[in-house]
Design an enzyme around this catalytic site. Structure first.
Site: not given
Length: 266
Positions: A158, A171
């Site tokens: 990410s 996350y």
């Protein structure tokens, strides 16, 4: 493995995409786009999903309608024995194809738990860690005997690992761990001619982001303003980068983290 052996493997990969491409979390969004692109590139695609069999079947049907080959299988990555259970489910769905080498493994599946650190419940963090980080590790470990020499491992990370977003702190931590796995694994598997790379998507127009992104002109404008390429990315933008890393053309790229954010906050 000798240099001659590695050159022979590279020559084989240059001639054909014969083999299996396994994509986790492939029933929707970026995973579905990756599955479709790899199917178009000639791989037989194993479409992994957790519970939405209808969506997974739709991905398979789209690949086969375009002239490709695909099948789907279910596995819950939140289970502690996910490495063993994942490949057992794969074998049951693959049938005779279970003996065909896996040439590409894309670790795409992941979940997002929103909240700053004070708002993140321990059980939510642990489940996110299991799905986003522990499961890919165990899936790769269990895959090594069936992963073809000269194959490809691509981890989907990410852009949050580069740009701080406190609201998804847990996350980000899990994706940072996935990136940390990529470099030593590339070194470890290099003697087999297997490349290992990671891709960092930015905010992408997928169903997962639909609630706050689609139809929200203010959110869209904010994201567009932060990107050098001046638009919000779509699943195909990420799938094409993964396909490049899976291809023969990327045979000399390994241990790399590829930014695929469209130039976020350059």
């Amino acid at each position: 493995m000798s240099d001659t052996d590695l050159r022979d493997i590279e020559a084989l990969n240059a001639r054909t995409s014969d083999g299996i491409a396994v994509v986790t979390g492939a029933s929707r969004g970026i995973g579905a786009a990756i599955a479709g692109r790899l199917g178009a590139d000639g791989y037989t695609v194993a479409v992994h999903y957790r519970q939405d069999s209808t969506a997974a079947t739709d991905v398979v049907e789209k690949i086969t309608a375009a002239g490709g080959t695909a099948f789907s299988f279910a596995a819950d990555l939140a289970e502690p024995d996910t490495g063993t259970a994942f490949w057992a489910s794969y074998d049951a769905a693959a049938g005779a194809l279970r003996d065909v080498p896996v040439r590409v493994l894309v670790n795409n599946a992941g979940i997002v738990v929103n909240g700053v650190i004070e708002e993140t419940a321990a059980e939510d963090f642990i489940r996110q860690q299991q799905i986003n980080t522990t499961a890919p590790f165990l899936i790769i470990k269990a895959a090594l005997p069936r992963l073809a020499d000269g194959g490809r491992v691509v981890n989907v990370s990410s852009g949050a690992t580069r740009v701080p977003i406190p609201g998804i702190i847990g996350y980000t931590m899990t994706k940072g761990a996935l990136e940390a796995l990529t470099l030593p694994l590339a070194q470890h598997l290099g003697p087999r001619g297997i490349t290992v790379n990671a891709v960092r998507p930015g905010t992408t127009d997928t169903d997962m982001n639909a609630d706050w992104l689609r139809g929200n002109s203010e959110a869209m404008a904010t994201i567009v303003a932060q990107r050098a390429l001046g638009r919000v990315g779509g699943p195909a933008d990420i799938a094409d980068v993964v396909a490049l890393l899976a291809s023969h053309d990327a045979r000399w790229i390994t241990g790399q983290i590829i930014d695929a954010t469209g130039g976020e906050r350059l």
